[in-house]
Design a protein around this motif. Structure first.
Motif, PDB file in Angstrom:
ATOM      1  N   LEU A 160       7.866  10.237   0.221  1.00 59.56           N
ATOM      2  CA  LEU A 160       9.288   9.535   0.108  1.00 59.56           C
ATOM      3  C   LEU A 160      10.290   9.949  -0.962  1.00 59.56           C
ATOM      4  N   TYR A 161      11.557  10.382  -0.536  1.00 58.12           N
ATOM      5  CA  TYR A 161      12.395  10.910  -1.667  1.00 58.12           C
ATOM      6  C   TYR A 161      13.312   9.869  -1.991  1.00 58.12           C
ATOM      7  N   VAL A 162      14.180  10.073  -3.177  1.00 58.45           N
ATOM      8  CA  VAL A 162      15.170   9.204  -3.564  1.00 58.45           C
ATOM      9  C   VAL A 162      16.412   9.348  -2.585  1.00 58.45           C
TER      10      VAL A 162
ATOM     11  N   ASN B 149       0.938  -1.301  -0.125  1.00 58.19           N
ATOM     12  CA  ASN B 149      -0.109  -0.059  -0.072  1.00 58.19           C
ATOM     13  C   ASN B 149       0.866   1.236  -0.101  1.00 58.19           C
ATOM     14  N   GLU B 150       2.163   1.081  -0.550  1.00 53.07           N
ATOM     15  CA  GLU B 150       2.888   2.426  -0.605  1.00 53.07           C
ATOM     16  C   GLU B 150       3.542   2.458  -1.982  1.00 53.07           C
ATOM     17  N   LEU B 151       3.887   3.595  -2.447  1.00 49.12           N
ATOM     18  CA  LEU B 151       4.699   3.752  -3.388  1.00 49.12           C
ATOM     19  C   LEU B 151       6.128   4.271  -2.960  1.00 49.12           C
ATOM     20  N   THR B 152       7.107   3.157  -3.285  1.00 49.66           N
ATOM     21  CA  THR B 152       8.462   3.330  -2.647  1.00 49.66           C
ATOM     22  C   THR B 152       9.528   3.363  -3.574  1.00 49.66           C
ATOM     23  N   PRO B 153      10.383   4.107  -3.318  1.00 48.78           N
ATOM     24  CA  PRO B 153      11.814   4.070  -4.224  1.00 48.78           C
ATOM     25  C   PRO B 153      12.411   2.600  -4.106  1.00 48.78           C
TER      26      PRO B 153
ATOM     27  N   PHE C  12      16.376   4.813   4.411  1.00 49.74           N
ATOM     28  CA  PHE C  12      16.275   3.368   4.660  1.00 49.74           C
ATOM     29  C   PHE C  12      16.355   2.543   3.470  1.00 49.74           C
ATOM     30  N   PHE C  13      17.497   1.724   3.507  1.00 45.15           N
ATOM     31  CA  PHE C  13      18.087   0.950   2.401  1.00 45.15           C
ATOM     32  C   PHE C  13      18.071  -0.751   2.475  1.00 45.15           C
ATOM     33  N   LEU C  14      18.610  -1.195   1.640  1.00 46.39           N
ATOM     34  CA  LEU C  14      18.572  -2.846   1.891  1.00 46.39           C
ATOM     35  C   LEU C  14      20.173  -3.173   1.667  1.00 46.39           C
ATOM     36  N   TYR C  15      20.530  -4.123   2.512  1.00 47.24           N
ATOM     37  CA  TYR C  15      21.509  -4.926   2.695  1.00 47.24           C
ATOM     38  C   TYR C  15      21.497  -6.284   3.144  1.00 47.24           C
ATOM     39  N   GLN C  16      22.172  -7.074   2.309  1.00 46.24           N
ATOM     40  CA  GLN C  16      22.082  -8.566   2.604  1.00 46.24           C
ATOM     41  C   GLN C  16      20.745  -9.309   3.005  1.00 46.24           C
ATOM     42  N   GLY C  17      19.649  -8.663   2.321  1.00 45.55           N
ATOM     43  CA  GLY C  17      18.202  -8.969   2.408  1.00 45.55           C
ATOM     44  C   GLY C  17      17.722  -8.487   3.809  1.00 45.55           C
ATOM     45  N   LYS C  18      18.169  -7.423   4.380  1.00 47.71           N
ATOM     46  CA  LYS C  18      17.724  -6.815   5.320  1.00 47.71           C
ATOM     47  C   LYS C  18      17.344  -5.179   5.256  1.00 47.71           C
ATOM     48  N   GLU C  19      16.233  -4.715   5.805  1.00 47.21           N
ATOM     49  CA  GLU C  19      16.197  -3.033   5.874  1.00 47.21           C
ATOM     50  C   GLU C  19      17.183  -2.551   6.667  1.00 47.21           C
ATOM     51  N   MET C  20      18.096  -1.414   6.497  1.00 45.48           N
ATOM     52  CA  MET C  20      18.953  -0.656   7.437  1.00 45.48           C
ATOM     53  C   MET C  20      18.520   0.780   7.331  1.00 45.48           C
ATOM     54  N   HIS C  21      19.140   1.573   7.916  1.00 47.31           N
ATOM     55  CA  HIS C  21      18.922   2.909   7.811  1.00 47.31           C
ATOM     56  C   HIS C  21      20.247   3.736   8.311  1.00 47.31           C
ATOM     57  N   SER C  22      20.412   5.073   7.698  1.00 50.43           N
ATOM     58  CA  SER C  22      21.381   5.879   7.949  1.00 50.43           C
ATOM     59  C   SER C  22      20.812   7.135   7.976  1.00 50.43           C
ATOM     60  N   SER C  23      21.606   7.943   9.044  1.00 50.82           N
ATOM     61  CA  SER C  23      20.983   9.199   9.336  1.00 50.82           C
ATOM     62  C   SER C  23      21.732  10.104   8.289  1.00 50.82           C
ATOM     63  N   THR C  24      22.803   9.874   7.584  1.00 49.77           N
ATOM     64  CA  THR C  24      23.455  10.506   6.573  1.00 49.77           C
ATOM     65  C   THR C  24      23.429   9.410   5.355  1.00 49.77           C
ATOM     66  N   TYR C  25      23.267  10.583   4.279  1.00 53.43           N
ATOM     67  CA  TYR C  25      22.945  10.174   3.083  1.00 53.43           C
ATOM     68  C   TYR C  25      23.125  11.325   1.917  1.00 53.43           C
ATOM     69  N   GLU C  26      22.834  10.803   0.593  1.00 53.11           N
ATOM     70  CA  GLU C  26      22.631  11.753  -0.357  1.00 53.11           C
ATOM     71  C   GLU C  26      21.348  11.716  -1.135  1.00 53.11           C
ATOM     72  N   VAL C  27      20.837  12.983  -1.469  1.00 52.36           N
ATOM     73  CA  VAL C  27      19.304  12.980  -1.848  1.00 52.36           C
ATOM     74  C   VAL C  27      19.405  13.350  -3.311  1.00 52.36           C
ATOM     75  N   LEU C  28      18.636  12.533  -4.196  1.00 48.60           N
ATOM     76  CA  LEU C  28      18.795  13.086  -5.724  1.00 48.60           C
ATOM     77  C   LEU C  28      17.781  14.120  -5.907  1.00 48.60           C
ATOM     78  N   ILE C  29      18.375  15.166  -6.806  1.00 44.32           N
ATOM     79  CA  ILE C  29      17.599  16.234  -6.915  1.00 44.32           C
ATOM     80  C   ILE C  29      17.453  16.548  -8.403  1.00 44.32           C
ATOM     81  N   PHE C  30      16.498  17.083  -9.052  1.00 42.56           N
ATOM     82  CA  PHE C  30      16.338  17.443 -10.390  1.00 42.56           C
ATOM     83  C   PHE C  30      17.278  18.876 -10.639  1.00 42.56           C
ATOM     84  N   ASP C  31      18.052  18.904 -11.544  1.00 40.53           N
ATOM     85  CA  ASP C  31      18.865  20.054 -11.587  1.00 40.53           C
ATOM     86  C   ASP C  31      19.298  20.294 -13.249  1.00 40.53           C
ATOM     87  N   MET C  32      18.938  21.469 -13.811  1.00 39.94           N
ATOM     88  CA  MET C  32      19.222  21.626 -15.231  1.00 39.94           C
ATOM     89  C   MET C  32      20.541  22.618 -15.434  1.00 39.94           C
ATOM     90  N   SER C  33      21.040  22.874 -14.105  1.00 37.01           N
ATOM     91  CA  SER C  33      22.157  24.230 -14.219  1.00 37.01           C
ATOM     92  C   SER C  33      23.463  23.461 -14.803  1.00 37.01           C
TER      93      SER C  33
END
Length: 212
Positions: A167-169, A107-111, A191-212
């Motif tokens: 939810l963002y990429v 029931n979610e649309l998720t990355p 939140f991401f996957l590693y070796q079949g499990k869901e993990m999370h990180s407080s630091t990450y990168e975010v994908l943004i749309f940028d035409m510059s």
């Protein structure tokens, strides 16, 4: 040849065709040659149609990308060829090219993390594969470092939770592997996957749309 005279037999015009067998051989050779030419023409016509289709598809995709949000989610499924203009993000620990996807699950649309022509999503602590999903296609993007659930302006929203929360990429590097994840601002992490499990990180990168 005078008027009323009968035409000379073909054997007098073509001495080498002096019997029925030679004539049949010539006819067979001509038919074979015509068959080859017909096949070549058919192959060229198919190639031309294929080229026109590819050109039209690419042109329409580029036009759409430039006139709407600047990116497009293209529907695909497991084992299908990656669509044109899909974002090749990085390479995972197994040497597979990684792409950004999204899918409906729980029931979610998720990355989704897409690699080796398959898509995977994290959900309730586990890894889940999905057969039908979308791949993000664009030429205008960049990754921006972030943390604590924050997302910069222009962040690509890939979906939402069942309660409507966006939810963002996101992207993380974990144990030498590049992994696409979902940034959930309310939970202040990616939140991401590693070796079949869901993990999370407080630091990450975010994908943004940028035409510059």
């Amino acid at each position: 040849m005078a008027e009323g005279d009968s035409p000379p037999p073909y054997t007098s015009l073509y001495p080498h065709l002096n019997d029925t067998q030679n004539l049949q051989e010539l006819v067979s050779e001509l038919q074979h040659s015509l068959s080859i030419q017909d096949k070549r023409i058919h192959d060229l016509e198919d190639e031309l149609r294929h080229t026109k289709t590819q050109y039209t598809s690419t042109k329409e995709t580029k036009t759409h990308l430039c006139t709407s949000k600047g990116y497009e989610w293209v529907a695909t499924s497991t084992n299908n060829v990656v669509p044109p203009m899909a974002i090749h993000m990085c390479v995972d620990a197994h040497g597979n090219d990684v792409y950004v996807g999204r899918a409906h699950f729980g029931n979610e649309l998720t990355p989704a993390h897409v690699a080796a022509r398959a898509a995977y999503v994290p959900h309730y602590g586990k890894e889940h594969s999905v057969d039908n999903y979308h791949i993000l296609c664009t030429n205008f993007f960049k990754w921006v470092p972030s943390s604590g659930g924050q997302v910069p302006p222009g962040a690509v929203q890939a979906g939402h939770r069942r309660d409507g929360a966006p939810l963002y990429v996101g992207r993380v590097y974990h144990e030498g592997s590049c992994i696409i994840g979902k940034v959930h601002p309310n939970f202040q992490a990616c939140f991401f996957l590693y070796q079949g499990k869901e993990m999370h990180s407080s630091t990450y990168e975010v994908l943004i749309f940028d035409m510059s």
